[in-house]
Design a protein around this motif. Structure first.
Motif, PDB file in Angstrom:
ATOM      1  N   MET A 184       0.850  -1.195   0.000  1.00  0.00           N
ATOM      2  CA  MET A 184       0.000   0.000   0.000  1.00  0.00           C
ATOM      3  C   MET A 184       0.880   1.238   0.000  1.00  0.00           C
ATOM      4  O   MET A 184       1.797   1.346   0.810  1.00  0.00           O
ATOM      5  CB  MET A 184      -0.911  -0.009   1.233  1.00  0.00           C
ATOM      6  CG  MET A 184      -1.891   1.144   1.297  1.00  0.00           C
ATOM      7  SD  MET A 184      -3.021   1.014   2.697  1.00  0.00           S
ATOM      8  CE  MET A 184      -1.978   1.603   4.045  1.00  0.00           C
ATOM      9  N   ARG A 185       0.600   2.143  -0.897  1.00  0.00           N
ATOM     10  CA  ARG A 185       1.373   3.383  -0.962  1.00  0.00           C
ATOM     11  C   ARG A 185       0.885   4.323   0.138  1.00  0.00           C
ATOM     12  O   ARG A 185      -0.299   4.666   0.201  1.00  0.00           O
ATOM     13  CB  ARG A 185       1.232   4.047  -2.328  1.00  0.00           C
ATOM     14  CG  ARG A 185       2.004   5.354  -2.427  1.00  0.00           C
ATOM     15  CD  ARG A 185       1.970   5.970  -3.814  1.00  0.00           C
ATOM     16  NE  ARG A 185       2.609   7.280  -3.803  1.00  0.00           N
ATOM     17  CZ  ARG A 185       3.916   7.487  -3.869  1.00  0.00           C
ATOM     18  NH1 ARG A 185       4.726   6.450  -3.953  1.00  0.00           N
ATOM     19  NH2 ARG A 185       4.422   8.708  -3.846  1.00  0.00           N
ATOM     20  N   THR A 186       1.807   4.764   0.993  1.00  0.00           N
ATOM     21  CA  THR A 186       1.449   5.590   2.140  1.00  0.00           C
ATOM     22  C   THR A 186       1.858   7.035   1.921  1.00  0.00           C
ATOM     23  O   THR A 186       2.895   7.323   1.317  1.00  0.00           O
ATOM     24  CB  THR A 186       2.131   5.063   3.416  1.00  0.00           C
ATOM     25  OG1 THR A 186       3.551   5.112   3.235  1.00  0.00           O
ATOM     26  CG2 THR A 186       1.698   3.634   3.706  1.00  0.00           C
ATOM     27  N   SER A 187       1.034   7.936   2.448  1.00  0.00           N
ATOM     28  CA  SER A 187       1.310   9.361   2.314  1.00  0.00           C
ATOM     29  C   SER A 187       0.824  10.066   3.572  1.00  0.00           C
ATOM     30  O   SER A 187       0.022   9.517   4.343  1.00  0.00           O
ATOM     31  CB  SER A 187       0.583   9.915   1.072  1.00  0.00           C
ATOM     32  OG  SER A 187       0.992  11.234   0.784  1.00  0.00           O
ATOM     33  N   ILE A 188       1.311  11.280   3.790  1.00  0.00           N
ATOM     34  CA  ILE A 188       0.895  12.062   4.951  1.00  0.00           C
ATOM     35  C   ILE A 188       0.868  13.532   4.562  1.00  0.00           C
ATOM     36  O   ILE A 188       1.754  14.031   3.864  1.00  0.00           O
ATOM     37  CB  ILE A 188       1.831  11.829   6.162  1.00  0.00           C
ATOM     38  CG1 ILE A 188       1.302  12.546   7.414  1.00  0.00           C
ATOM     39  CG2 ILE A 188       3.261  12.239   5.852  1.00  0.00           C
ATOM     40  CD1 ILE A 188       2.039  12.173   8.698  1.00  0.00           C
ATOM     41  N   ALA A 189      -0.187  14.222   5.003  1.00  0.00           N
ATOM     42  CA  ALA A 189      -0.294  15.657   4.754  1.00  0.00           C
ATOM     43  C   ALA A 189       0.647  16.412   5.680  1.00  0.00           C
ATOM     44  O   ALA A 189       0.758  16.092   6.871  1.00  0.00           O
ATOM     45  CB  ALA A 189      -1.732  16.128   4.971  1.00  0.00           C
ATOM     46  N   THR A 190       1.322  17.404   5.147  1.00  0.00           N
ATOM     47  CA  THR A 190       2.274  18.152   5.968  1.00  0.00           C
ATOM     48  C   THR A 190       1.583  18.878   7.107  1.00  0.00           C
ATOM     49  O   THR A 190       2.225  19.218   8.107  1.00  0.00           O
ATOM     50  CB  THR A 190       3.064  19.149   5.111  1.00  0.00           C
ATOM     51  OG1 THR A 190       2.156  20.038   4.427  1.00  0.00           O
ATOM     52  CG2 THR A 190       3.921  18.417   4.090  1.00  0.00           C
TER      53      THR A 190
END
Length: 632
Positions: free
Chosen positions: A1-7
């Protein structure tokens, strides 16, 4: 799963946030507009830094007040959009979040909204940009993800899709099932946020009280299973607005966020097990572990060795021996309970409290799998040396710095490491203390949610409903983490701000070990004979006890004689007493009669008040706060 986070989830500068996200292991980030606006770095420099760090720039956000406007505002909307699209080209990101209008919308007409999004889509297409349209839970005319999707369908443009945000969906009580019916190619982006269930306006709830998945009350696994069934294959990103997160260490918050996504990924995969689903997210499972079977040991580090061992003796413990290669370490035993005592003066631990719970050992089925799971969840391994022939104990650091060890069960109940103290045959079936009933751990307020997720994901404990206990320093929030069979109980307490500021005479908020006992009256009498002065209980408490439970006065008098406290529920009775506090540690001895399932919560205010009074007595010893935990 490609993970991301908002700054926006993280504290610090944009550059610091990017470094923290990369170090935690995220695949990408969402760039929050304000973070870029206030940065001295050019969009090109941010693009290059992302490439250096191996981070994708998955989303630029937000673009507001785009649709539902009168014709007089359309040119201004397009002008603003063109400027943002050019900026995105320089930044190197191709997806922008478009929020449903909350301020300038005056036309409640889906056809108008769709036509205006289509015009934006034409402009976006010229710049190679996609629009991810999101229904804000407080949108003026569009506050429902199904409504937003209908407008996307009406717009019928290849550059216009939808953004699904778990908070905006679950906070309104919307059923996420229709997510499965959205064409996967029209879901341009997905944002995740959990939250505690609160009774307040949804805007304030969203802006201040979001938490990472697994730290709140939303059904995040249910949301994710619907997403998987839709066939979505893009990034899964965290968008958390939380006052504590934006004040906390950026590195540990990023680790906490990545841990939440890995835990959610694992839980979603397990929920879908056996179902005919095409998993385009490519979910990865964590090593499976069973919940711990019990406490293997408790380790106390103390700079007041004499007082600590005297207290253990008063509670009925016997010295089991000194460690064969670490002379400053000894073990005290009673029945199946083992308390390891570390002389902090000889160990020379900088910043340590005079007396603190330093480590907890848990009996688990497969220690290697438990450690593997914990490290994949970004827990920091404990570095501990072993001499020749000594048992290898593997563990990780909890968010508050406590060392958590995973210990293999022994058929005879005597752990192999005990032989290193020359104490391989110490079980006493006649011992009054029969086990560790629970360990109550104090947590800094800004990392409380992180601790709940840690023990949920790493130790497979279940969080019970939280409750508030009043005390002289303010309300103490308490939440019990427990195994399904109750063999491990761990209340987590959030100290009131006044306690952290020194209402306990400079001490960090106290935590304690509760010892299960077969006969608390006999244990209390033995402790008094050995010189224990238990925490005093006022006369008013016993008078109230008679009124609450209609107890026999002779029975209450026997409780009062020994400073015992009492509680009762539909399952049974609970008798217990407390010791005084050394550093940040005290002990409780408890006897459960029948099926009593609680922790004597009605008596906690009595204990808190007595501890407060004792800490403020003339000559009360100054105590150093517990050392700060290192980022994981």
């Amino acid at each position: 799963m490609r993970t991301s986070i908002a700054t926006v989830c993280l504290s610090g500068t944009l550059e610091e946030k990017m470094h923290a996200a990369a170090a935690a292991g995220f695949d990408g980030i969402e760039v929050f507009e304000q973070d870029l606006v206030v940065s001295p770095s050019s969009p090109e420099r941010i693009r290059d830094l992302a490439a250096e760090l191996g981070l994708g720039l998955d989303l630029y956000q937000p673009f507001r007040d785009a649709e539902g406007v009168g014709p007089e505002l359309v040119p201004a909307v397009l002008r603003r959009a063109a400027a943002k699209f050019r900026l995105m080209n320089r930044l190197g990101t191709d997806t922008v979040l478009v929020c449903s209008n909350v301020a300038t919308a005056t036309v409640d007409d889906d056809a108008v909204a769709a036509r205006q999004l289509r015009a934006l889509g034409d402009l976006a297409g010229e710049h190679g940009v996609r629009l991810a349209y999101e229904a804000l839970a407080w949108g003026r005319y569009v506050d429902d993800f199904e409504h937003a999707q209908r407008i996307v369908e009406l717009a019928d443009h290849p550059s216009v899709g939808t953004c699904l945000d778990s908070f905006h969906i679950l906070s309104r009580g919307w059923d996420p099932a229709p997510i499965e019916r959205i064409p996967a190619e029209k879901i341009f982006f997905v944002q995740l946020a959990d939250a505690p269930l609160l009774s307040m306006d949804v805007l304030s709830w969203s802006r201040h009280h979001r938490v990472f998945p697994g730290e709140g009350d939303f059904d995040m696994v249910g949301f994710m299973t619907r997403l998987v069934r839709s066939g979505y294959d893009g990034p899964v990103s965290l968008e958390i607005f939380n006052d504590a997160f934006r004040q906390a260490d950026v590195r540990r918050t990023a680790v906490d966020g990545l841990r939440s996504l890995r835990w959610l990924e694992d839980q979603t995969l397990r929920a879908l097990a056996g179902q005919p689903v095409r998993d385009r997210l490519e979910l990865q499972a964590l090593p499976a572990v069973a919940e711990p079977a019990g406490y293997d040991f408790v380790e106390i580090r103390t700079a007041r060795l004499g007082e600590t061992t005297r207290l253990l003796h008063q509670l009925g413990f016997a010295l089991g021996g000194h460690h064969q290669s670490k002379e400053h370490v000894q073990v005290w035993v009673q029945g199946p309970v083992r308390v390891v005592v570390v002389d902090a003066v000889r160990e020379a631990v900088p910043g340590a409290s005079p007396t603190e719970i330093a480590a907890l050992g848990f009996t688990v089925e497969d220690p290697e799998a438990a450690v593997d799971r914990a490290t994949r969840l970004r827990a920091r391994p404990v570095e501990r040396t072993q001499g020749p022939g000594e048992q290898v104990l593997r563990g990780v650091h909890a968010p508050d710095g406590t060392e958590i060890f995973f210990c293999r069960a022994s058929p005879d109940g005597v752990p192999p490491w005990l032989g290193e103290f020359g104490a391989d045959d110490v079980l006493d079936p006649a011992a009054l203390v029969t086990g560790v009933d629970h360990v109550n751990m104090a947590q800094p307020w800004q990392h409380y949610d992180e601790a709940v997720l840690f023990y949920t994901s790493v130790l497979a404990l279940e969080a019970q409903p939280a409750q508030d206990v009043p005390g002289p320093s303010g309300l103490v929030r308490s939440q019990v983490m427990r195994s399904a069979d109750g063999a491990v109980r761990m209340p987590l307490n959030v100290a009131p701000a006044a306690a952290e500021q020194g209402s306990f005479v400079g001490a960090a908020y106290p935590e304690h070990v509760a010892l299960a006992c077969s006969d608390v009256v006999a244990a209390a009498r033995r402790a008094r004979r050995r010189g224990l002065a238990p925490l005093p209980v006022p006369q008013n408490y016993y008078e109230d006890l008679v009124a609450r439970f209609d107890l026999d006065e002779a029975f209450v008098a026997s409780l009062q004689e020994l400073d015992l406290l009492y509680d009762r529920d539909t399952g049974g009775e609970f008798l217990h007493f407390y010791t005084g506090t050394l550093g940040t540690v005290f002990f409780e001895v408890v006897e459960r009669r029948g099926g009593y399932a609680g922790f004597g919560a009605p008596n906690a205010p009595v204990r808190l008040a007595a501890q407060y009074r004792r800490s403020h007595e003339p000559g009360a010893r100054q105590r150093s706060p517990r050392g700060a935990a290192s980022p994981q």
